[in-house]
Design an enzyme around this catalytic site. Structure first.
Site, PDB file in Angstrom:
ATOM      1  N   LYS A 182     -50.599  -0.818  16.164  1.00 34.25           N
ATOM      2  CA  LYS A 182     -50.907  -2.211  16.519  1.00 34.25           C
ATOM      3  C   LYS A 182     -51.933  -2.292  17.646  1.00 34.25           C
ATOM      4  O   LYS A 182     -52.743  -3.192  17.683  1.00 34.25           O
ATOM      5  CB  LYS A 182     -49.627  -2.920  16.957  1.00 34.25           C
ATOM      6  CG  LYS A 182     -48.850  -3.484  15.782  1.00 34.25           C
ATOM      7  CD  LYS A 182     -47.717  -4.392  16.223  1.00 34.25           C
ATOM      8  CE  LYS A 182     -46.639  -3.648  16.980  1.00 34.25           C
ATOM      9  NZ  LYS A 182     -45.919  -2.659  16.173  1.00 34.25           N
ATOM     10  N   ASP A 214     -35.567   2.855  18.012  1.00 34.97           N
ATOM     11  CA  ASP A 214     -36.539   2.398  17.030  1.00 34.97           C
ATOM     12  C   ASP A 214     -36.728   3.460  15.945  1.00 34.97           C
ATOM     13  O   ASP A 214     -37.836   3.815  15.586  1.00 34.97           O
ATOM     14  CB  ASP A 214     -37.867   2.088  17.739  1.00 34.97           C
ATOM     15  CG  ASP A 214     -38.808   1.265  16.871  1.00 34.97           C
ATOM     16  OD1 ASP A 214     -38.331   0.629  15.907  1.00 34.97           O
ATOM     17  OD2 ASP A 214     -40.013   1.260  17.157  1.00 34.97           O
ATOM     18  N   ASP A 239     -42.856   8.112  18.913  1.00 33.14           N
ATOM     19  CA  ASP A 239     -42.856   6.701  19.278  1.00 33.14           C
ATOM     20  C   ASP A 239     -41.640   6.293  20.113  1.00 33.14           C
ATOM     21  O   ASP A 239     -40.718   5.651  19.628  1.00 33.14           O
ATOM     22  CB  ASP A 239     -42.914   5.847  18.000  1.00 33.14           C
ATOM     23  CG  ASP A 239     -43.903   4.701  18.157  1.00 33.14           C
ATOM     24  OD1 ASP A 239     -44.052   4.242  19.286  1.00 33.14           O
ATOM     25  OD2 ASP A 239     -44.498   4.286  17.162  1.00 33.14           O
ATOM     26  N   GLU A 245     -41.579   4.990   9.868  1.00 28.20           N
ATOM     27  CA  GLU A 245     -42.909   5.034  10.492  1.00 28.20           C
ATOM     28  C   GLU A 245     -42.918   5.936  11.718  1.00 28.20           C
ATOM     29  O   GLU A 245     -43.966   6.439  12.119  1.00 28.20           O
ATOM     30  CB  GLU A 245     -43.343   3.639  10.971  1.00 28.20           C
ATOM     31  CG  GLU A 245     -43.623   2.646   9.884  1.00 28.20           C
ATOM     32  CD  GLU A 245     -42.397   1.797   9.569  1.00 28.20           C
ATOM     33  OE1 GLU A 245     -41.282   2.364   9.502  1.00 28.20           O
ATOM     34  OE2 GLU A 245     -42.558   0.584   9.379  1.00 28.20           O
ATOM     35  N   ASN A 246     -41.767   6.097  12.336  1.00 29.49           N
ATOM     36  CA  ASN A 246     -41.716   6.836  13.591  1.00 29.49           C
ATOM     37  C   ASN A 246     -41.226   8.270  13.431  1.00 29.49           C
ATOM     38  O   ASN A 246     -40.952   8.954  14.406  1.00 29.49           O
ATOM     39  CB  ASN A 246     -40.844   6.084  14.605  1.00 29.49           C
ATOM     40  CG  ASN A 246     -41.510   4.798  15.050  1.00 29.49           C
ATOM     41  OD1 ASN A 246     -42.739   4.685  14.960  1.00 29.49           O
ATOM     42  ND2 ASN A 246     -40.736   3.843  15.510  1.00 29.49           N
ATOM     43  N   LYS A 265     -54.136   9.754  20.774  1.00 33.88           N
ATOM     44  CA  LYS A 265     -53.857   8.331  20.585  1.00 33.88           C
ATOM     45  C   LYS A 265     -54.669   7.543  21.613  1.00 33.88           C
ATOM     46  O   LYS A 265     -54.606   7.821  22.804  1.00 33.88           O
ATOM     47  CB  LYS A 265     -52.355   8.098  20.785  1.00 33.88           C
ATOM     48  CG  LYS A 265     -51.880   6.728  20.397  1.00 33.88           C
ATOM     49  CD  LYS A 265     -50.356   6.768  20.256  1.00 33.88           C
ATOM     50  CE  LYS A 265     -49.745   5.400  20.141  1.00 33.88           C
ATOM     51  NZ  LYS A 265     -48.318   5.462  19.832  1.00 33.88           N
ATOM     52  N   TYR A 319     -49.866  17.524  16.920  1.00 35.46           N
ATOM     53  CA  TYR A 319     -50.369  17.047  15.628  1.00 35.46           C
ATOM     54  C   TYR A 319     -49.347  17.316  14.523  1.00 35.46           C
ATOM     55  O   TYR A 319     -48.819  18.422  14.416  1.00 35.46           O
ATOM     56  CB  TYR A 319     -51.692  17.760  15.312  1.00 35.46           C
ATOM     57  CG  TYR A 319     -52.191  17.561  13.907  1.00 35.46           C
ATOM     58  CD1 TYR A 319     -52.431  16.281  13.409  1.00 35.46           C
ATOM     59  CD2 TYR A 319     -52.438  18.658  13.072  1.00 35.46           C
ATOM     60  CE1 TYR A 319     -52.896  16.094  12.120  1.00 35.46           C
ATOM     61  CE2 TYR A 319     -52.915  18.476  11.779  1.00 35.46           C
ATOM     62  CZ  TYR A 319     -53.139  17.201  11.311  1.00 35.46           C
ATOM     63  OH  TYR A 319     -53.598  17.015  10.031  1.00 35.46           O
ATOM     64  N   ALA A 320     -49.057  16.303  13.736  1.00 37.51           N
ATOM     65  CA  ALA A 320     -48.128  16.452  12.602  1.00 37.51           C
ATOM     66  C   ALA A 320     -48.915  16.252  11.313  1.00 37.51           C
ATOM     67  O   ALA A 320     -49.233  15.128  10.938  1.00 37.51           O
ATOM     68  CB  ALA A 320     -46.986  15.445  12.726  1.00 37.51           C
TER      69      ALA A 320
HETATM   70  P1  ATP Z   1     -47.115   0.838  16.169  1.00 31.91           P
HETATM   71  O1  ATP Z   1     -46.800   0.413  17.550  1.00 31.91           O
HETATM   72  O2  ATP Z   1     -47.661  -0.220  15.275  1.00 31.91           O
HETATM   73  O3  ATP Z   1     -46.035   1.676  15.549  1.00 31.91           O
HETATM   74  P2  ATP Z   1     -48.541   2.881  17.332  1.00 31.91           P
HETATM   75  O4  ATP Z   1     -49.587   2.398  18.282  1.00 31.91           O
HETATM   76  O5  ATP Z   1     -47.231   3.340  17.803  1.00 31.91           O
HETATM   77  O6  ATP Z   1     -48.331   1.791  16.268  1.00 31.91           O
HETATM   78  P3  ATP Z   1     -48.469   5.245  15.931  1.00 31.91           P
HETATM   79  O7  ATP Z   1     -47.348   4.754  15.077  1.00 31.91           O
HETATM   80  O8  ATP Z   1     -48.160   6.207  16.999  1.00 31.91           O
HETATM   81  O9  ATP Z   1     -49.210   4.016  16.535  1.00 31.91           O
HETATM   82  O10 ATP Z   1     -49.615   5.868  15.041  1.00 31.91           O
HETATM   83  C1  ATP Z   1     -50.188   5.199  13.944  1.00 31.91           C
HETATM   84  C2  ATP Z   1     -50.266   6.151  12.751  1.00 31.91           C
HETATM   85  O11 ATP Z   1     -51.065   7.297  13.085  1.00 31.91           O
HETATM   86  C3  ATP Z   1     -48.927   6.732  12.329  1.00 31.91           C
HETATM   87  O12 ATP Z   1     -48.263   5.916  11.422  1.00 31.91           O
HETATM   88  C4  ATP Z   1     -49.314   8.077  11.707  1.00 31.91           C
HETATM   89  O13 ATP Z   1     -49.688   7.908  10.354  1.00 31.91           O
HETATM   90  C5  ATP Z   1     -50.532   8.478  12.523  1.00 31.91           C
HETATM   91  N1  ATP Z   1     -50.131   9.395  13.594  1.00 31.91           N
HETATM   92  C6  ATP Z   1     -49.687   9.039  14.815  1.00 31.91           C
HETATM   93  N2  ATP Z   1     -49.406  10.102  15.574  1.00 31.91           N
HETATM   94  C7  ATP Z   1     -49.672  11.184  14.821  1.00 31.91           C
HETATM   95  C8  ATP Z   1     -49.568  12.613  15.040  1.00 31.91           C
HETATM   96  N3  ATP Z   1     -49.125  13.088  16.189  1.00 31.91           N
HETATM   97  N4  ATP Z   1     -49.924  13.422  14.036  1.00 31.91           N
HETATM   98  C9  ATP Z   1     -50.355  12.924  12.863  1.00 31.91           C
HETATM   99  N5  ATP Z   1     -50.467  11.603  12.583  1.00 31.91           N
HETATM  100  C10 ATP Z   1     -50.131  10.736  13.542  1.00 31.91           C
HETATM  101 MG    MG Z   2     -45.621   3.590  15.509  1.00 33.16          MG
END
Ligand code: ATP
Ligand code: MG
Length: 283
Positions: free
Chosen positions: A25, A138, A156, A142-143, A44, A94-95
């Site tokens: 977001k 949470d 997250d 997604e997390n 990030k 990294y995942a």
């Molecule tokens: P929200 O608050 O909407 O959940 P966010 O700012 O927390 O968003 P993330 O959920 O951390 O953002 O990351 C967004 C997307 O990026 C994840 O759904 C995932 O697909 C990818 N992603 C995030 N972190 C990683 C990681 N460490 N390795 C691989 N992909 C990642």
């Molecule tokens: Mg997230």
């Protein structure tokens, strides 16, 4: 982190930044490589003006602080952070396979061995968090991230808190994973996470979470009564785990060590080889 003596102070110039891994977001996540060590990470990137606008600075600071100090094979490592005039950068493990949400969307549902293995890894990560007095709050697909070698990484920690908490849960997004006490803004504790594991196990096996309805009000009604049904094809052992987690009373939910030691979880997860080899373990 700046406060740690041994911590490395990073800046953007220390990284080669590659493709986008996803968007959240308030920012984006990029594949990146630390130039000196060639170590691959996920970077990030969050915009300061966005964080200010939504009053998220405190939450972000807590998220970083909590995740930085957690060290567990199933919790995404947060290596550090830095900022410049407009952005905050968080250096993450990294995942490679992305999040469980995307995997589920693609594969619809998981076979028992995989579902049991993921739940076992998640329960282990959360048990560790709870011992450190951290509630995640949470837990949802997604997390949960997955590495190239098919290990679950809990990510997250934006909503996590030190237990117990009565902090209002400003719910945005899906309600499907939230426990009754948080929905009603009552005091909640670790057992909030145990509930979410029950929801996830059900969804892994069935393809949809147990309280999912067309309208949010209907979902809320069902969660408040813990009203759900098992599909006829859900294995009896899995039903037993889910039923023992989806209890209205937090203190009655199956403790995490008992989830990990549950006969169905033990037996099914032991069959799971993971990743590419998955097809070969089917009878
Ligand atoms: P929200 O608050 O909407 O959940 P966010 O700012 O927390 O968003 P993330 O959920 O951390 O953002 O990351 C967004 C997307 O990026 C994840 O759904 C995932 O697909 C990818 N992603 C995030 N972190 C990683 C990681 N460490 N390795 C691989 N992909 C990642
Ligand atoms: Mg997230």
């Amino acid at each position: 982190m700046a406060t740690e003596k041994t911590a490395r102070v990073w800046a953007l110039k220390d990284f080669d930044v590659g493709r986008s891994l996803g968007r959240g977001k308030f920012g984006s996540v990029f594949l990146a490589r630390e130039r000196e060590s060639k170590f691959v990470v996920a970077l990030k990137v969050l915009f300061k003006n966005q964080l200010e606008k939504h009053n998220l600075e405190t939450q972000l600071r807590r998220e970083i602080e909590i995740q930085y100090h957690l060290r567990h094979p199933n919790i995404l490592r947060l290596f550090g952070y830095f900022h410049d005039s407009t952005r905050v950068y968080i250096v993450l493990e990294y995942a490679g396979r992305g999040c469980v949400y995307d995997l589920l969307k693609k594969e619809k549902k998981f076979e028992s061995p995989r579902a049991a293995s993921y739940v076992k890894q998640l329960a282990d990560a959360l048990h560790y968090c709870h011992q450190k007095r951290v509630i995640h709050r949470d837990i949802k697909p997604e997390n949960l991230l997955v590495t190239m070698d098919d290990k679950i990484k809990l990510a997250d920690f934006g909503w996590s808190v030190h237990s117990p908490s009565s902090r209002r849960s400003t719910v945005c997004g899906t309600l499907d994973y939230i426990c009754p006490e948080m929905l009603e803004n009552r005091v909640h504790n670790y057992a909030a996470d145990n509930w979410s594991i029950g929801v996830l196990l059900y969804e892994f096996l069935h393809g949809e979470p147990p309280f999912m309805m067309e309208g949010q009000m209907d979902t809320i009604e069902r969660i408040r009564k813990a009203a759900y049904e098992f599909p006829p094809d859900m294995p009896k052992g899995a039903c037993d785990v889910v039923a023992k987690l989806l209890r209205l009373e937090g203190s009655e939910r199956l403790p995490l060590p008992d989830v990990i030691a549950h006969p169905w979880i033990v037996e099914e997860s032991s069959k799971y080889v993971g990743g590419e080899k998955e097809a070969t373990v089917k009878e």
